[in-house]
Design a protein around this motif. Structure first.
Motif, mmCIF file in Angstrom:
data_model
loop_
_atom_site.group_PDB
_atom_site.id
_atom_site.type_symbol
_atom_site.label_atom_id
_atom_site.label_comp_id
_atom_site.label_asym_id
_atom_site.label_seq_id
_atom_site.Cartn_x
_atom_site.Cartn_y
_atom_site.Cartn_z
ATOM 1 N N SER A 111 0.852 -1.191 0.000
ATOM 2 C CA SER A 111 0.000 0.000 0.000
ATOM 3 C C SER A 111 0.885 1.237 0.000
ATOM 4 O O SER A 111 1.900 1.288 0.702
ATOM 5 N N PHE A 112 0.504 2.233 -0.778
ATOM 6 C CA PHE A 112 1.263 3.470 -0.834
ATOM 7 C C PHE A 112 0.352 4.578 -1.350
ATOM 8 O O PHE A 112 -0.705 4.316 -1.936
ATOM 9 N N SER A 113 0.765 5.817 -1.111
ATOM 10 C CA SER A 113 -0.042 6.977 -1.507
ATOM 11 C C SER A 113 0.826 8.004 -2.226
ATOM 12 O O SER A 113 2.001 8.178 -1.897
ATOM 13 N N LEU A 114 0.222 8.660 -3.202
ATOM 14 C CA LEU A 114 0.886 9.726 -3.940
ATOM 15 C C LEU A 114 0.001 10.961 -3.964
ATOM 16 O O LEU A 114 -1.227 10.859 -3.837
ATOM 17 N N ARG A 115 0.644 12.088 -4.145
ATOM 18 C CA ARG A 115 -0.072 13.342 -4.309
ATOM 19 C C ARG A 115 0.275 13.928 -5.667
ATOM 20 O O ARG A 115 1.443 13.983 -6.056
ATOM 21 N N PHE A 116 -0.731 14.336 -6.392
ATOM 22 C CA PHE A 116 -0.545 15.028 -7.671
ATOM 23 C C PHE A 116 -1.183 16.411 -7.554
ATOM 24 O O PHE A 116 -2.277 16.554 -7.007
ATOM 25 N N SER A 117 -0.483 17.404 -8.078
ATOM 26 C CA SER A 117 -0.994 18.772 -8.038
ATOM 27 C C SER A 117 -0.634 19.479 -9.338
ATOM 28 O O SER A 117 0.424 19.207 -9.922
ATOM 29 N N PRO A 118 -1.475 20.401 -9.768
ATOM 30 C CA PRO A 118 -1.102 21.214 -10.930
ATOM 31 C C PRO A 118 -0.031 22.222 -10.539
ATOM 32 O O PRO A 118 -0.011 22.724 -9.413
ATOM 33 N N VAL A 119 0.872 22.494 -11.461
ATOM 34 C CA VAL A 119 1.901 23.510 -11.247
ATOM 35 C C VAL A 119 1.616 24.667 -12.192
ATOM 36 O O VAL A 119 1.455 24.468 -13.399
ATOM 37 N N THR A 120 1.554 25.851 -11.639
ATOM 38 C CA THR A 120 1.362 27.065 -12.426
ATOM 39 C C THR A 120 2.587 27.951 -12.243
ATOM 40 O O THR A 120 3.391 27.732 -11.327
ATOM 41 N N PRO A 121 2.785 28.936 -13.114
ATOM 42 C CA PRO A 121 4.023 29.729 -13.058
ATOM 43 C C PRO A 121 4.426 30.247 -11.680
ATOM 44 O O PRO A 121 5.620 30.226 -11.364
ATOM 45 N N PRO A 122 3.515 30.706 -10.812
ATOM 46 C CA PRO A 122 3.997 31.241 -9.528
ATOM 47 C C PRO A 122 4.407 30.160 -8.528
ATOM 48 O O PRO A 122 5.062 30.462 -7.534
ATOM 49 N N SER A 123 4.032 28.903 -8.731
ATOM 50 C CA SER A 123 4.238 27.875 -7.709
ATOM 51 C C SER A 123 5.511 27.083 -7.961
ATOM 52 O O SER A 123 6.051 27.063 -9.062
ATOM 53 N N SER A 124 6.002 26.404 -6.901
ATOM 54 C CA SER A 124 7.196 25.562 -7.010
ATOM 55 C C SER A 124 6.927 24.234 -6.331
ATOM 56 O O SER A 124 6.048 24.118 -5.468
ATOM 57 N N GLY A 125 7.713 23.232 -6.700
ATOM 58 C CA GLY A 125 7.563 21.926 -6.090
ATOM 59 C C GLY A 125 7.809 21.956 -4.598
ATOM 60 O O GLY A 125 7.111 21.291 -3.822
ATOM 61 N N LEU A 126 8.813 22.738 -4.166
ATOM 62 C CA LEU A 126 9.123 22.818 -2.737
ATOM 63 C C LEU A 126 7.955 23.416 -1.957
ATOM 64 O O LEU A 126 7.605 22.924 -0.875
ATOM 65 N N ASP A 127 7.329 24.461 -2.496
ATOM 66 C CA ASP A 127 6.189 25.072 -1.811
ATOM 67 C C ASP A 127 5.042 24.084 -1.675
ATOM 68 O O ASP A 127 4.405 23.993 -0.622
ATOM 69 N N ILE A 128 4.775 23.340 -2.744
ATOM 70 C CA ILE A 128 3.682 22.370 -2.700
ATOM 71 C C ILE A 128 3.995 21.271 -1.695
ATOM 72 O O ILE A 128 3.148 20.853 -0.912
ATOM 73 N N TYR A 129 5.250 20.794 -1.698
ATOM 74 C CA TYR A 129 5.647 19.728 -0.782
ATOM 75 C C TYR A 129 5.497 20.170 0.669
ATOM 76 O O TYR A 129 4.971 19.429 1.513
ATOM 77 N N LYS A 130 5.975 21.380 0.987
ATOM 78 C CA LYS A 130 5.919 21.841 2.374
ATOM 79 C C LYS A 130 4.490 22.052 2.853
ATOM 80 O O LYS A 130 4.214 21.990 4.055
ATOM 81 N N SER A 131 3.574 22.280 1.918
ATOM 82 C CA SER A 131 2.189 22.517 2.320
ATOM 83 C C SER A 131 1.533 21.261 2.890
ATOM 84 O O SER A 131 0.476 21.344 3.511
ATOM 85 N N GLN A 132 2.147 20.085 2.689
ATOM 86 C CA GLN A 132 1.532 18.865 3.201
ATOM 87 C C GLN A 132 2.152 18.410 4.518
ATOM 88 O O GLN A 132 1.864 17.323 5.001
ATOM 89 N N LEU A 133 3.029 19.257 5.102
ATOM 90 C CA LEU A 133 3.691 18.886 6.347
ATOM 91 C C LEU A 133 3.273 19.823 7.468
ATOM 92 O O LEU A 133 3.031 21.003 7.269
ATOM 93 N N GLN A 134 3.215 19.270 8.666
ATOM 94 C CA GLN A 134 3.014 20.101 9.840
ATOM 95 C C GLN A 134 3.840 19.541 10.981
ATOM 96 O O GLN A 134 4.184 18.358 11.007
ATOM 97 N N ILE A 135 4.205 20.410 11.914
ATOM 98 C CA ILE A 135 4.999 20.007 13.071
ATOM 99 C C ILE A 135 4.066 19.500 14.152
ATOM 100 O O ILE A 135 3.090 20.159 14.508
ATOM 101 N N SER A 136 4.379 18.304 14.657
ATOM 102 C CA SER A 136 3.522 17.724 15.701
ATOM 103 C C SER A 136 3.842 18.336 17.057
ATOM 104 O O SER A 136 4.891 18.926 17.258
#
Length: 545
Positions: A520-545
């Motif tokens: 079992s595994f999970s992936l996330r797919f997101s659209p990328v538009t000119p203002p966005s970056s992969g790092l920004d999208i990646y960090k948006s799925q993390l939070q500090i416990s």
């Protein structure tokens, strides 16, 4: 010759054996090979009596031949009217015939490097592996990265380390500590590099003698959180054999209930996904996959029908729908072409499409337990050929695989699809990148698609190519490869090792095999538009416990 590591250790640990052991041939470098090489060198570096070995071979032994169209290519056994011949068995080098390097040469350099660095019990240990010279002629430096981005760097002042001696630094006392302590990133890596201060007869000053990366402790625990449900109201409807989901005029996803896959994903009118997302369990065989006759991995895969899988959609329907998200469940049955009544794989794929434009794909794979070890377990999808600008956070910059990645450092890398390709003379599985956290595929205008691991899933094996798996399997020469009309992308939860102890028996080590058990595994797919970056999208799925 070609002695296995465990047999080497048995001899070295024999109290009645005083002679050193040298492998006059080992780690057969045929095509995309030399997996497990780090295991040999862990033993050699740490066991008295093991003195090293000679990799077979240095260079691919091919000759230039001009074909009917006047095109030059590398030719091998049987292409000159020579009978008998060993076909491509002369192509087993660390370099191509013109002495340009195979990617594995970087792995060899890393494993041979005389300066070793490790993080052990809270200390960064720097070991001088030389037997007769100190580190006096070397300049040490450090570099720290946080989630792949530059965190800090500087010189590292060390007294000369004597031969076969070590110097240990409490990692919290090192010059990188302030950079680490000020970072809130999930992962921090420390790289220590040693360069020559002066030129020698064989290389100029500044040549990198060694470069090693260690991961520093995590400051706090990070946990994934749900995708933001903001982004407006989405609409989802079933129209004939299509499921259409859209968010006003921003994006639109169309799935086929017949195939269970996304037929199109448009963002502001730009189609960011042209075909996918399919389960995938097959790879184009490597030379090592073919070795061993009826006992080879390839023979077992073909006997089981893994090479001729067809996926049928048992079901595809909307399971749940709110103003902010929709869940679609697809069940794929993977059957071989020679016996369509036999199900080899049952794959449940649950799509959760959010109003933000994010798509979470949760995969549950159940292989037939009678199958042999699998080539891969992952997904395959295609994007337009214009989405050729690749950025990834994982190991690189060169090709790497689960059992051949010691030299590949974790960072954010950029390339284009064409440069990812490794032109092995006989094509097969190649050009992969190990331990990828996220990747983006964009066109020159900045539009594209983002893909990453998600939830508790580990980093993935990634590849992207103009050449399909089918094409890499078909062609007998790199020059014969024909580009497809799209880019084929693979994200693998599991990918079998390359092997390389030899090329005439199945010898991928057990820890790099993929048994036919549920995954079992999970992936996330997101659209990328000119203002966005992969790092920004990646960090948006993390939070500090």
């Amino acid at each position: 010759m070609y002695m296995r590591v465990w047999d080497m250790l048995k001899i070295a640990n024999d109290p009645n054996e005083s002679r050193p052991l040298i492998l006059c041939e080992y780690s057969h470098a045929m095509g995309n090979s030399n997996g497990n090489l780090h295991i040999y060198w862990e033993a050699i570096d740490n066991t008295f009596g093991l003195q090293g070995g000679f990799i077979w071979d240095w260079v691919d032994q091919a000759l230039i031949k001009i074909d009917e169209s006047g095109r030059q290519r590398w030719a091998y056994g049987g292409e000159f009217g020579d009978v008998p011949n060993d076909s491509n068995f002369c192509l087993n080098g660390l370099t191509f015939p013109d002495r340009t390097a195979h990617p594995v040469l970087q792995e060899v350099k890393y494993l041979y490097q005389p300066i070793k660095v490790a993080l052990h019990e809270g200390k960064v240990e720097i070991k001088n592996g030389h037997f007769f010279q100190t580190t006096e002629g070397l300049e040490f430096s450090w570099y720290a990265s946080a989630d792949g981005c530059n965190l800090g760097s500087g010189d590292l002042s060390l007294d000369p380390i004597k031969p076969q001696s070590s110097y240990a630094i409490d990692w919290q006392s090192g010059p990188w500590y302030s950079s680490w302590s000020s970072s809130s990133s999930e992962e921090v890596f420390l790289t220590i590099t040693a360069k020559l201060l002066s030129s020698t007869r064989w290389v100029e000053a500044g040549h990198i003698i060694s470069s090693s990366q260690v991961q520093l402790p995590t400051k706090r625990e990070f946990v994934p959180h749900a995708i933001s449900v903001s982004g407006g109201t989405l609409l989802a409807e079933t129209l004939g054999d299509k499921i259409k989901v859209n968010q006003q005029d921003t994006w639109e996803i169309t799935l086929s209930t017949k195939t269970g896959t996304i037929e199109s994903w448009k963002v502001k009118g730009v189609n960011v996904l042209s075909k996918g997302i399919y389960p995938c369990f097959w790879r184009a065989p490597t030379d090592n996959d073919k070795g061993g006759g009826s006992a080879s991995y390839l023979s077992k895969w073909k006997d089981a029908g893994i090479d001729s899988l067809h996926f049928f959609t048992e079901s595809c329907s909307i399971q749940n729908k709110t103003n902010n998200s929709v869940q679609i469940m697809v069940v794929f049955l993977g059957v071989p072409s020679q016996d369509k009544s036999k199900v080899l794989f049952t794959t449940d794929m649950k799509y959760t499409i959010h109003a933000s434009g994010d798509v979470i794909v949760e995969c549950s794979v159940k292989p037939n337990p009678d199958l042999p070890p699998l080539p891969r377990v992952g997904v395959e999808f295609n994007v337009e050929k214009s989405f050729d600008q690749v950025t990834w956070y994982g190991r690189g910059p060169l090709e790497s695989y689960p059992d051949r990645k010691a030299s590949a450092q974790v960072a954010v890398y950029e390339s284009n699809v064409r440069d990812l390709h490794v032109p092995y003379i006989v094509p097969g599985e190649s050009s992969g990148r190990a331990d990828v956290r996220w990747a983006t595929f964009k066109n020159k205008n900045g539009f594209g698609i983002y893909a990453s691991r998600y939830g508790s899933s580990p980093p993935m094996q990634m590849s992207a190519s103009y050449y399909s798996t089918l094409e890499l399997d078909r062609a007998a020469h790199n020059e014969e490869l024909v580009e497809g009309d799209s880019i084929e992308i693979h994200f693998d939860h599991k990918h079998m090792g390359l092997g390389g102890d030899d090329s005439w028996s199945p010898c991928v080590h057990n820890q790099y095999l993929i048994p036919a058990v549920p995954y079992s595994f999970s992936l996330r797919f997101s659209p990328v538009t000119p203002p966005s970056s992969g790092l920004d999208i990646y960090k948006s799925q993390l939070q500090i416990s």
